[in-house]
Design a protein around this motif. Structure first.
Motif, PDB file in Angstrom:
ATOM      1  N   PRO A   1      -8.646  10.889 -44.006  1.00 37.81           N
ATOM      2  CA  PRO A   1     -10.040  10.613 -43.622  1.00 37.81           C
ATOM      3  C   PRO A   1     -10.650  11.811 -42.895  1.00 37.81           C
ATOM      4  N   GLY A   2     -11.855  12.158 -43.299  1.00 35.73           N
ATOM      5  CA  GLY A   2     -12.555  13.273 -42.672  1.00 35.73           C
ATOM      6  C   GLY A   2     -12.321  14.611 -43.328  1.00 35.73           C
ATOM      7  N   GLU A   3     -11.279  14.726 -44.161  1.00 30.00           N
ATOM      8  CA  GLU A   3     -11.029  15.984 -44.858  1.00 30.00           C
ATOM      9  C   GLU A   3     -12.010  16.147 -46.010  1.00 30.00           C
ATOM     10  N   PRO A   4     -12.471  17.383 -46.283  1.00 34.54           N
ATOM     11  CA  PRO A   4     -13.405  17.586 -47.402  1.00 34.54           C
ATOM     12  C   PRO A   4     -12.738  17.317 -48.738  1.00 34.54           C
ATOM     13  N   GLU A   5     -13.532  16.919 -49.690  1.00 34.87           N
ATOM     14  CA  GLU A   5     -13.015  16.652 -51.037  1.00 34.87           C
ATOM     15  C   GLU A   5     -12.589  17.960 -51.696  1.00 34.87           C
ATOM     16  N   ALA A   6     -11.417  17.953 -52.321  1.00 34.33           N
ATOM     17  CA  ALA A   6     -10.933  19.135 -53.039  1.00 34.33           C
ATOM     18  C   ALA A   6     -11.682  19.266 -54.365  1.00 34.33           C
ATOM     19  N   VAL A   7     -12.071  20.490 -54.698  1.00 33.20           N
ATOM     20  CA  VAL A   7     -12.719  20.759 -55.982  1.00 33.20           C
ATOM     21  C   VAL A   7     -11.928  21.842 -56.701  1.00 33.20           C
ATOM     22  N   PRO A   8     -11.823  21.773 -58.019  1.00 32.07           N
ATOM     23  CA  PRO A   8     -11.078  22.799 -58.748  1.00 32.07           C
ATOM     24  C   PRO A   8     -11.777  24.150 -58.673  1.00 32.07           C
ATOM     25  N   LEU A   9     -10.991  25.208 -58.785  1.00 29.14           N
ATOM     26  CA  LEU A   9     -11.555  26.559 -58.783  1.00 29.14           C
ATOM     27  C   LEU A   9     -12.617  26.677 -59.863  1.00 29.14           C
ATOM     28  N   TYR A  10     -12.330  26.113 -61.023  1.00 31.76           N
ATOM     29  CA  TYR A  10     -13.299  25.984 -62.111  1.00 31.76           C
ATOM     30  C   TYR A  10     -12.794  24.911 -63.056  1.00 31.76           C
ATOM     31  N   THR A  11     -13.643  24.481 -63.944  1.00 32.22           N
ATOM     32  CA  THR A  11     -13.322  23.379 -64.848  1.00 32.22           C
ATOM     33  C   THR A  11     -13.202  23.884 -66.287  1.00 32.22           C
ATOM     34  N   GLN A  12     -12.762  22.997 -67.159  1.00 34.13           N
ATOM     35  CA  GLN A  12     -12.681  23.354 -68.574  1.00 34.13           C
ATOM     36  C   GLN A  12     -14.073  23.626 -69.148  1.00 34.13           C
ATOM     37  N   ALA A  13     -15.092  22.977 -68.609  1.00 33.47           N
ATOM     38  CA  ALA A  13     -16.467  23.273 -69.049  1.00 33.47           C
ATOM     39  C   ALA A  13     -16.848  24.699 -68.685  1.00 33.47           C
ATOM     40  N   ASP A  14     -16.435  25.164 -67.498  1.00 31.49           N
ATOM     41  CA  ASP A  14     -16.692  26.557 -67.113  1.00 31.49           C
ATOM     42  C   ASP A  14     -15.982  27.520 -68.063  1.00 31.49           C
ATOM     43  N   VAL A  15     -14.778  27.145 -68.489  1.00 33.45           N
ATOM     44  CA  VAL A  15     -14.041  27.999 -69.420  1.00 33.45           C
ATOM     45  C   VAL A  15     -14.771  28.096 -70.748  1.00 33.45           C
ATOM     46  N   HIS A  16     -15.288  26.979 -71.246  1.00 27.77           N
ATOM     47  CA  HIS A  16     -16.013  27.030 -72.524  1.00 27.77           C
ATOM     48  C   HIS A  16     -17.260  27.915 -72.401  1.00 27.77           C
ATOM     49  N   ASP A  17     -17.932  27.882 -71.257  1.00 32.15           N
ATOM     50  CA  ASP A  17     -19.057  28.798 -71.040  1.00 32.15           C
ATOM     51  C   ASP A  17     -18.584  30.247 -71.070  1.00 32.15           C
ATOM     52  N   THR A  18     -17.394  30.488 -70.548  1.00 37.40           N
ATOM     53  CA  THR A  18     -16.819  31.838 -70.513  1.00 37.40           C
ATOM     54  C   THR A  18     -16.459  32.323 -71.913  1.00 37.40           C
ATOM     55  N   LEU A  19     -15.824  31.469 -72.687  1.00 36.27           N
ATOM     56  CA  LEU A  19     -15.359  31.862 -74.019  1.00 36.27           C
ATOM     57  C   LEU A  19     -16.527  32.249 -74.924  1.00 36.27           C
ATOM     58  N   ALA A  20     -17.686  31.659 -74.698  1.00 38.17           N
ATOM     59  CA  ALA A  20     -18.863  31.987 -75.518  1.00 38.17           C
ATOM     60  C   ALA A  20     -19.334  33.420 -75.286  1.00 38.17           C
ATOM     61  N   ARG A  21     -18.875  34.051 -74.219  1.00 39.17           N
ATOM     62  CA  ARG A  21     -19.327  35.397 -73.873  1.00 39.17           C
ATOM     63  C   ARG A  21     -18.356  36.491 -74.321  1.00 39.17           C
ATOM     64  N   ILE A  22     -17.216  36.111 -74.892  1.00 44.47           N
ATOM     65  CA  ILE A  22     -16.197  37.088 -75.271  1.00 44.47           C
ATOM     66  C   ILE A  22     -16.603  37.830 -76.538  1.00 44.47           C
ATOM     67  N   GLU A  23     -16.466  39.141 -76.501  1.00 44.19           N
ATOM     68  CA  GLU A  23     -16.727  39.999 -77.657  1.00 44.19           C
ATOM     69  C   GLU A  23     -15.454  40.778 -77.984  1.00 44.19           C
ATOM     70  N   PRO A  24     -14.756  40.395 -79.072  1.00 41.71           N
ATOM     71  CA  PRO A  24     -13.490  41.051 -79.405  1.00 41.71           C
ATOM     72  C   PRO A  24     -13.708  42.468 -79.942  1.00 41.71           C
ATOM     73  N   LEU A  25     -12.793  43.365 -79.586  1.00 42.97           N
ATOM     74  CA  LEU A  25     -12.812  44.737 -80.090  1.00 42.97           C
ATOM     75  C   LEU A  25     -11.414  45.111 -80.585  1.00 42.97           C
ATOM     76  N   PRO A  26     -11.317  45.904 -81.651  1.00 41.23           N
ATOM     77  CA  PRO A  26     -10.002  46.343 -82.127  1.00 41.23           C
ATOM     78  C   PRO A  26      -9.471  47.486 -81.276  1.00 41.23           C
ATOM     79  N   TYR A  27      -8.198  47.800 -81.473  1.00 34.41           N
ATOM     80  CA  TYR A  27      -7.645  49.006 -80.878  1.00 34.41           C
ATOM     81  C   TYR A  27      -8.261  50.249 -81.529  1.00 34.41           C
ATOM     82  N   ASP A  28      -8.241  51.347 -80.786  1.00 35.84           N
ATOM     83  CA  ASP A  28      -8.504  52.693 -81.316  1.00 35.84           C
ATOM     84  C   ASP A  28      -9.897  52.849 -81.921  1.00 35.84           C
ATOM     85  N   THR A  29     -10.872  52.152 -81.360  1.00 42.66           N
ATOM     86  CA  THR A  29     -12.254  52.262 -81.836  1.00 42.66           C
ATOM     87  C   THR A  29     -13.167  52.491 -80.634  1.00 42.66           C
ATOM     88  N   ARG A  30     -13.826  53.637 -80.598  1.00 43.11           N
ATOM     89  CA  ARG A  30     -14.722  53.944 -79.484  1.00 43.11           C
ATOM     90  C   ARG A  30     -16.035  53.190 -79.681  1.00 43.11           C
TER      91      ARG A  30
END
Length: 457
Positions: free
Chosen positions: A116-145
């Motif tokens: 009682p009285g302790e603050p509610e624990a919240v996750p560092l981030y959620t799976q929804a935050d991860v899906h927002d992150t994955l939408a921003r990924i831009e893959p690049l191959p090796y050895d290409t400037r």
């Protein structure tokens, strides 16, 4: 060009370096701090820079200590691109969704036991935050400037550490910065050797094992075979904490390569990790990145990922059922530093048994359960219960996915001329030893980077 050091500077985890150049701000890695509970609490702190001012993120590879806070950055307002090598981009959903799931579970468990009285624990981030992150990924191959932003270009070179791991070359303001990421050793299985880079105006280099050299890999593999022979004689199980990316796949590779001489067919082998199962599928999609020896093993031996006695357990019930086996099982499970994950449940069943064997095959960070066991703890606490360590404990360091002191020096020697050097991703003991060796050989003044430090390039 300026480089600001914010993470993995004086420690091994939490990699994060900010580059200011061409009027832009590029973040190299945004990793999670791992170790003791106090250390991991630092992940919740405010970032030491304005999140919205970051223009791009470049990640070196998919280990959580290099990407684990990227979703937190997105949660707190980052809206730019995230650049990663193609295989790394393929691994990031696996790693980050698992990280979010663990964070959500931890928060739920903490709230069940909240006073009682302790603050509610919240996750560092959620799976929804991860899906927002994955939408921003831009893959690049090796050895290409590639132009990252106006006035800034990058290229990825193979770092040989895990699948998709990259050395980052960055050009801006007429200068060139090289960031090693994590470097693998020469001759490691499955992956190619780290590429040589020949020029830099400043090099940021990892130093995880800067104070020691690994045993020869052939000797280490022979030791591993001997451990399995002893464990079979002792009629015990073998528990191996291993990261889902890299070490788990390497172990299966050695099982296949030594299928006959280690008599692997007599064992029941468990890869107890839903995440590792998904990682295996990513490896299968990127076989073009394997070295020649791995391609021969896949052709001439049992497929390491399809051994006839291998069971990849995905569900909780499948994992729990392993606890009914008292002998003849090899259990590979995360986490690699035994600071969470399913390996803890297998430790609870096996670490008190004198016939059992526990094999550590990777780096154990300060503050982790794995480090305490390696350092000789007689008692350990797991999920609120105390267990005596009766099992036989082995540290098989020669399987490290990091280059050792000699390997780091050899890679640095490939630069012509030798560039100014800043050491990151290492505890001070390791960094100081490596700095001394390089300074003595090459007369280079080596900087030990610390959080808040800035270097001009």
């Amino acid at each position: 060009m300026r480089v600001h050091f914010h993470g993995a500077a004086g420690m091994v985890t939490g990699s994060m370096h900010l580059v200011e150049a061409a009027g832009k701000r590029v973040l190299l890695d945004c990793g999670m701090i791992q170790g003791s509970r106090d250390a991991e609490a630092l992940n919740l702190a405010d970032f030491p820079f304005e999140v919205e001012a970051i223009d791009a993120i470049v990640v070196s590879h998919a280990h959580i200590d290099h990407i684990g806070r990227v979703p937190l950055l997105v949660k707190r307002g980052y809206r730019g691109p995230i650049y990663a090598q193609e295989a790394t981009a393929d691994l990031m959903p696996v790693m980050l969704l698992d990280s979010a799931s663990l964070a959500e579970s931890d928060a739920e468990r903490d709230n069940r036991h909240r006073r009682p009285g302790e603050p509610e624990a919240v996750p560092l981030y959620t799976q929804a935050d991860v899906h927002d992150t994955l939408a921003r990924i831009e893959p690049l191959p090796y050895d290409t400037r590639t132009q990252l932003l106006p006035g800034i270009e990058i290229a990825f070179r193979d770092a040989g550490h895990i699948l998709g791991s990259a050395i980052v070359e960055l050009w801006a303001d007429g200068r060139k910065l090289v960031y090693s990421g994590d470097l693998g050793p020469k001759g490691s299985p499955i992956l190619r050797d780290p590429e040589t880079v020949q020029q830099a105006d400043l090099l940021l280099m990892e130093s995880t094992y800067g104070d020691r050299n690994h045993r020869a890999r052939a000797d280490t593999v022979a030791e591993l075979g001997g451990i399995f022979a002893d464990a079979w004689r002792d009629r015990g199980n073998v528990c191996i904490p291993a990261f889902a990316v890299g070490r788990s796949q390497e172990l299966l590779y050695w099982f296949a390569k030594h299928w006959d001489d280690w008599q692997m067919s007599r064992w029941r082998i468990f890869l107890d990790s839903p995440m590792a199962a998904r990682v295996v599928a990513v490896y299968d999609r990127h076989g073009n990145l394997f070295d020649a020896d791995a391609r021969r093993v896949w052709k001439d031996k049992p497929n390491p990922f399809q051994l006839p006695n291998l069971r990849i357990t995905r569900t909780r019930d499948e994992s729990v059922a392993i606890n009914n086996i008292e002998s003849g099982a090899i259990i590979i499970a995360g986490s690699g530093m035994a600071n969470g994950g399913r390996i803890l449940h297998h430790f609870m069943q096996n670490i008190g048994r004198r016939q059992a064997h526990v094999v550590f095959v990777g780096y154990q960070a300060d503050g982790t359960l794995g480090r305490r066991i390696v350092d000789g703890a007689k008692w350990v606490r797991i999920h609120g219960r105390d267990f005596r360590v009766n099992a036989q404990v082995h540290t098989v360091g020669g399987l490290s996915a990091h280059a050792d002191q000699g390997g780091l020096i050899d890679w640095y020697e490939g630069f012509t001329p030798h560039p100014p050097l800043a050491l990151v991703h290492g505890e001070d003991k390791s960094r100081e030893a490596l700095a001394g060796e390089i300074g003595e050989r090459d007369g280079i003044e080596v900087t030990l980077a610390y959080p808040g430090m800035t270097l001009e390039v």
